[in-house]
Design a protein around this motif. Structure first.
Motif, PDB file in Angstrom:
ATOM      1  N   ILE A 124       0.843  -1.199   0.000  1.00 26.01           N
ATOM      2  CA  ILE A 124       0.000   0.000   0.000  1.00 26.01           C
ATOM      3  C   ILE A 124       0.879   1.250   0.000  1.00 26.01           C
ATOM      4  O   ILE A 124       0.660   2.182  -0.779  1.00 26.01           O
ATOM      5  N   VAL A 125       1.904   1.237   0.854  1.00 26.39           N
ATOM      6  CA  VAL A 125       2.799   2.386   0.956  1.00 26.39           C
ATOM      7  C   VAL A 125       3.485   2.651  -0.387  1.00 26.39           C
ATOM      8  O   VAL A 125       3.563   3.795  -0.838  1.00 26.39           O
ATOM      9  N   ARG A 126       3.931   1.586  -1.041  1.00 25.38           N
ATOM     10  CA  ARG A 126       4.588   1.743  -2.331  1.00 25.38           C
ATOM     11  C   ARG A 126       3.614   2.354  -3.357  1.00 25.38           C
ATOM     12  O   ARG A 126       3.965   3.267  -4.103  1.00 25.38           O
ATOM     13  N   THR A 127       2.397   1.863  -3.371  1.00 28.53           N
ATOM     14  CA  THR A 127       1.391   2.394  -4.295  1.00 28.53           C
ATOM     15  C   THR A 127       1.126   3.872  -4.021  1.00 28.53           C
ATOM     16  O   THR A 127       1.052   4.681  -4.952  1.00 28.53           O
ATOM     17  N   VAL A 128       0.972   4.217  -2.750  1.00 30.12           N
ATOM     18  CA  VAL A 128       0.702   5.619  -2.396  1.00 30.12           C
ATOM     19  C   VAL A 128       1.840   6.511  -2.874  1.00 30.12           C
ATOM     20  O   VAL A 128       1.613   7.511  -3.562  1.00 30.12           O
ATOM     21  N   LEU A 129       3.075   6.125  -2.546  1.00 30.43           N
ATOM     22  CA  LEU A 129       4.217   6.971  -2.882  1.00 30.43           C
ATOM     23  C   LEU A 129       4.423   7.067  -4.399  1.00 30.43           C
ATOM     24  O   LEU A 129       4.729   8.135  -4.912  1.00 30.43           O
ATOM     25  N   VAL A 171       7.068  11.723   1.784  1.00 27.65           N
ATOM     26  CA  VAL A 171       6.098  12.829   1.674  1.00 27.65           C
ATOM     27  C   VAL A 171       4.792  12.509   2.391  1.00 27.65           C
ATOM     28  O   VAL A 171       3.922  13.349   2.530  1.00 27.65           O
ATOM     29  N   ALA A 172       4.690  11.262   2.827  1.00 25.29           N
ATOM     30  CA  ALA A 172       3.448  10.849   3.485  1.00 25.29           C
ATOM     31  C   ALA A 172       3.619  10.720   5.004  1.00 25.29           C
ATOM     32  O   ALA A 172       2.719  10.249   5.692  1.00 25.29           O
ATOM     33  N   GLU A 173       4.732  11.166   5.501  1.00 23.67           N
ATOM     34  CA  GLU A 173       4.949  11.070   6.941  1.00 23.67           C
ATOM     35  C   GLU A 173       3.859  11.827   7.696  1.00 23.67           C
ATOM     36  O   GLU A 173       3.531  12.950   7.359  1.00 23.67           O
ATOM     37  N   ILE A 222       1.788   1.017   8.110  1.00 21.77           N
ATOM     38  CA  ILE A 222       1.740   2.058   7.079  1.00 21.77           C
ATOM     39  C   ILE A 222       2.360   3.339   7.618  1.00 21.77           C
ATOM     40  O   ILE A 222       3.189   3.961   6.981  1.00 21.77           O
ATOM     41  N   GLN A 223       1.968   3.688   8.846  1.00 21.57           N
ATOM     42  CA  GLN A 223       2.495   4.929   9.416  1.00 21.57           C
ATOM     43  C   GLN A 223       4.003   4.845   9.663  1.00 21.57           C
ATOM     44  O   GLN A 223       4.724   5.818   9.474  1.00 21.57           O
ATOM     45  N   GLU A 224       4.465   3.672  10.045  1.00 23.07           N
ATOM     46  CA  GLU A 224       5.904   3.465  10.220  1.00 23.07           C
ATOM     47  C   GLU A 224       6.637   3.639   8.891  1.00 23.07           C
ATOM     48  O   GLU A 224       7.665   4.290   8.816  1.00 23.07           O
ATOM     49  N   MET A 256      -8.270  -2.601  -0.279  1.00 22.23           N
ATOM     50  CA  MET A 256      -8.076  -1.665  -1.375  1.00 22.23           C
ATOM     51  C   MET A 256      -7.704  -0.277  -0.902  1.00 22.23           C
ATOM     52  O   MET A 256      -8.178   0.182   0.134  1.00 22.23           O
ATOM     53  N   LEU A 257      -6.906   0.360  -1.716  1.00 20.00           N
ATOM     54  CA  LEU A 257      -6.573   1.749  -1.478  1.00 20.00           C
ATOM     55  C   LEU A 257      -7.604   2.578  -2.234  1.00 20.00           C
ATOM     56  O   LEU A 257      -7.706   2.498  -3.452  1.00 20.00           O
ATOM     57  N   ARG A 258      -8.410   3.331  -1.513  1.00 16.68           N
ATOM     58  CA  ARG A 258      -9.521   4.060  -2.121  1.00 16.68           C
ATOM     59  C   ARG A 258      -9.178   5.482  -2.498  1.00 16.68           C
ATOM     60  O   ARG A 258      -9.592   5.973  -3.537  1.00 16.68           O
ATOM     61  N   ARG A 259      -8.479   6.150  -1.610  1.00 12.10           N
ATOM     62  CA  ARG A 259      -8.282   7.584  -1.792  1.00 12.10           C
ATOM     63  C   ARG A 259      -6.945   8.028  -1.235  1.00 12.10           C
ATOM     64  O   ARG A 259      -6.516   7.527  -0.213  1.00 12.10           O
ATOM     65  N   ILE A 260      -6.349   8.958  -1.912  1.00  2.57           N
ATOM     66  CA  ILE A 260      -5.145   9.599  -1.373  1.00  2.57           C
ATOM     67  C   ILE A 260      -5.407  11.096  -1.373  1.00  2.57           C
ATOM     68  O   ILE A 260      -5.709  11.671  -2.416  1.00  2.57           O
TER      69      ILE A 260
END
Ligand SMILES: [Zn+2]
Length: 124
Positions: A10-15, A56-58, A48-50, A115-119
């Motif tokens: 998930i983290v990889r997808t977000v970044l 940029v998502a810290e 995820i938070q770790e 699923m990742l819904r929203r960023i």
């Protein structure tokens, strides 16, 4: 470790997404996790938070929406939810059965997804 690998994905997808869209800083993300995904939501959020630290998502908020399970029974035709004992740590070792006739011949239509819904991002 199931939670850890899902979280890193998930983290990889977000970044990646943020980078591609030149999106600035991540404020929050929203996930949808099915009741039958066999994931500990607290652990997913924690990892995820770790993993967001130093990116940029810290500090981004991780919102999780639970998706109700929906099954279809191949024996009696039942369609709908099933009741899960959230307190039973071994629940994932037992196959799910139809709440109406008890058959194990069920198909899971919904509830296994993660699923990742929203960023949500903000430009600095
Ligand atoms: Zn049934």
């Amino acid at each position: 470790m199931h939670e850890f690998s899902i979280s890193s994905e998930i983290v990889r997808t977000v970044l990646d997404t943020v980078k591609k869209n030149d999106g600035g800083k991540v404020l929050s993300i929203q996930l949808e996790i099915g009741e039958l995904a066999l994931l500990n939501v607290e652990q997913v959020t924690f990892w995820i938070q770790e993993l967001f630290k130093g990116s940029v998502a810290e500090g981004a908020k991780v919102k999780v929406k639970a998706i109700r399970a929906r099954i279809q029974c191949e024996s009696c035709g039942y369609k709908g939810g099933i009741s899960l004992d959230q307190k039973d740590p071994f629940k994932h070792l037992i196959p799910y059965s139809c709440p109406k006739c008890g058959s194990f011949g069920i198909k899971v239509e919904k509830g296994r997804e993660c699923m990742l819904r929203r960023i949500q991002t903000v430009r600095e």
